[in-house]
Design a protein around this motif. Structure first.
Motif, PDB file in Angstrom:
ATOM      1  N   LEU A 121       0.828  -1.196   0.000  1.00  0.00           N
ATOM      2  CA  LEU A 121       0.000   0.000   0.000  1.00  0.00           C
ATOM      3  C   LEU A 121       0.870   1.258   0.000  1.00  0.00           C
ATOM      4  O   LEU A 121       1.806   1.377   0.784  1.00  0.00           O
ATOM      5  CB  LEU A 121      -0.920   0.025   1.226  1.00  0.00           C
ATOM      6  N   PRO A 122       0.570   2.215  -0.871  1.00  0.00           N
ATOM      7  CA  PRO A 122       1.320   3.477  -0.880  1.00  0.00           C
ATOM      8  C   PRO A 122       0.955   4.322   0.335  1.00  0.00           C
ATOM      9  O   PRO A 122      -0.210   4.394   0.732  1.00  0.00           O
ATOM     10  CB  PRO A 122       0.869   4.142  -2.180  1.00  0.00           C
ATOM     11  N   THR A 123       1.930   4.938   0.940  1.00  0.00           N
ATOM     12  CA  THR A 123       1.697   5.743   2.140  1.00  0.00           C
ATOM     13  C   THR A 123       2.208   7.165   1.945  1.00  0.00           C
ATOM     14  O   THR A 123       2.968   7.460   1.012  1.00  0.00           O
ATOM     15  CB  THR A 123       2.373   5.121   3.373  1.00  0.00           C
ATOM     16  N   GLU A 124       1.778   8.045   2.847  1.00  0.00           N
ATOM     17  CA  GLU A 124       2.247   9.419   2.848  1.00  0.00           C
ATOM     18  C   GLU A 124       2.396   9.881   4.290  1.00  0.00           C
ATOM     19  O   GLU A 124       1.718   9.379   5.195  1.00  0.00           O
ATOM     20  CB  GLU A 124       1.280  10.330   2.095  1.00  0.00           C
ATOM     21  N   GLU A 125       3.293  10.827   4.502  1.00  0.00           N
ATOM     22  CA  GLU A 125       3.522  11.380   5.829  1.00  0.00           C
ATOM     23  C   GLU A 125       2.715  12.672   5.987  1.00  0.00           C
ATOM     24  O   GLU A 125       2.793  13.561   5.135  1.00  0.00           O
ATOM     25  CB  GLU A 125       5.004  11.662   6.040  1.00  0.00           C
ATOM     26  N   ILE A 126       1.947  12.739   7.053  1.00  0.00           N
ATOM     27  CA  ILE A 126       1.165  13.939   7.327  1.00  0.00           C
ATOM     28  C   ILE A 126       1.355  14.326   8.792  1.00  0.00           C
ATOM     29  O   ILE A 126       1.937  13.565   9.578  1.00  0.00           O
ATOM     30  CB  ILE A 126      -0.333  13.738   7.020  1.00  0.00           C
ATOM     31  N   MET A 127       0.827  15.495   9.149  1.00  0.00           N
ATOM     32  CA  MET A 127       0.820  15.925  10.543  1.00  0.00           C
ATOM     33  C   MET A 127      -0.610  15.854  11.073  1.00  0.00           C
ATOM     34  O   MET A 127      -1.557  16.250  10.386  1.00  0.00           O
ATOM     35  CB  MET A 127       1.342  17.355  10.667  1.00  0.00           C
ATOM     36  N   VAL A 128      -0.749  15.322  12.285  1.00  0.00           N
ATOM     37  CA  VAL A 128      -2.051  15.292  12.946  1.00  0.00           C
ATOM     38  C   VAL A 128      -1.913  15.961  14.312  1.00  0.00           C
ATOM     39  O   VAL A 128      -0.809  16.129  14.831  1.00  0.00           O
ATOM     40  CB  VAL A 128      -2.569  13.844  13.111  1.00  0.00           C
ATOM     41  N   GLN A 129      -3.039  16.334  14.856  1.00  0.00           N
ATOM     42  CA  GLN A 129      -3.067  16.953  16.181  1.00  0.00           C
ATOM     43  C   GLN A 129      -3.615  15.946  17.179  1.00  0.00           C
ATOM     44  O   GLN A 129      -4.778  15.568  17.123  1.00  0.00           O
ATOM     45  CB  GLN A 129      -3.941  18.209  16.166  1.00  0.00           C
ATOM     46  N   THR A 130      -2.784  15.458  18.076  1.00  0.00           N
ATOM     47  CA  THR A 130      -3.265  14.587  19.147  1.00  0.00           C
ATOM     48  C   THR A 130      -3.929  15.458  20.211  1.00  0.00           C
ATOM     49  O   THR A 130      -3.873  16.692  20.144  1.00  0.00           O
ATOM     50  CB  THR A 130      -2.112  13.791  19.784  1.00  0.00           C
ATOM     51  N   PRO A 131      -4.561  14.886  21.208  1.00  0.00           N
ATOM     52  CA  PRO A 131      -5.125  15.724  22.286  1.00  0.00           C
ATOM     53  C   PRO A 131      -4.091  16.565  23.018  1.00  0.00           C
ATOM     54  O   PRO A 131      -4.445  17.528  23.704  1.00  0.00           O
ATOM     55  CB  PRO A 131      -5.755  14.688  23.218  1.00  0.00           C
TER      56      PRO A 131
END
Length: 216
Positions: free
Chosen positions: A52-62
């Motif tokens: 599966l192709p993947t990408e790096e992103i930014m997320v906001q945890t709590p």
């Protein structure tokens, strides 16, 4: 560098367990179909591990921002079940790839001549050459059906190197045909059986997977 067909037999205990359930002639159709669904799930899990192709992103945890690795939704994914029996594996595969497009391909083998004919083809006229294709076909026996399926896909622009096949049992004749014609394919199967009988059935195999799945 020469290419060679890659055939994986994952040593997962759940794959081996459900293979045993499917092989047992006394297994009733509802349980057999459940076994096929589980085999579809776990073989797909193994097949897509590095695919599966993947990408790096930014997320906001709590608590703070964090980098995350996500499946890239822009790369097209397709599952092609070979009817009828491939439908039994589809449920398990689709549970892991819910956003994949499903294109049905109905193939039937003449039990006397062993020739394969197509009675249903839902493939588009053209497919994105970057599409990753997963084919569900429980029995790779003589190789007639899977060879026709790959030919239909390559005619529509699909790269065999981006194609993976999941099967429950495979026999040497089918694997030899695939290796000779499409050496950059990858196959995931629960077991490679010893061969075929005079009628082209895999031995020891598991019988007719379509009949056993649907009680016909």
């Amino acid at each position: 560098m020469s290419l060679q067909l890659r055939v994986h037999v994952p040593p997962h205990p759940l794959i081996q367990h459900w293979l045993g359930v499917a092989r047992d002639a006394s297994t009733p159709p509802p349980i057999f179909k459940s076994a096929m669904k589980e085999l579809g799930r776990w073989l797909t899990y193994e097949a897509i591990r590095d695919w599966l192709p993947t990408e790096e992103i930014m997320v906001q945890t709590p608590l703070a921002p964090c980098s995350a690795t996500m499946v890239n939704p822009d790369v097209p994914l397709v599952v092609v079940p070979i009817l009828r029996a491939g439908l039994a594996l589809l449920d398990g595969a689709q549970s892991l790839l819910p956003l994949a497009s499903i294109y049905h391909l109905g193939l039937v083998r003449n039990e006397e001549t062993l020739e394969v004919s197509c009675y249903l083809n839902k493939l588009p006229e053209r497919l994105n050459p970057q599409t990753r294709v997963l084919i569900t076909d429980p029995m790779l026996a003589t190789g007639g059906s899977i060879m026709m399926a790959i030919a239909e896909l390559t005619q529509r622009g699909i790269d065999p190197a981006l194609t993976r096949i999941i099967s429950v049992v495979a026999a040497p004749p089918a694997l030899q045909k695939l290796g000779a014609n499409y050496p950059n394919l990858t196959v995931y199967t629960a077991m490679i059986d010893e061969g075929l009988n005079s009628k082209g059935y895999i031995v020891p195999g598991l019988g007719d997977a379509g009949d056993r799945s649907f009680g016909t």
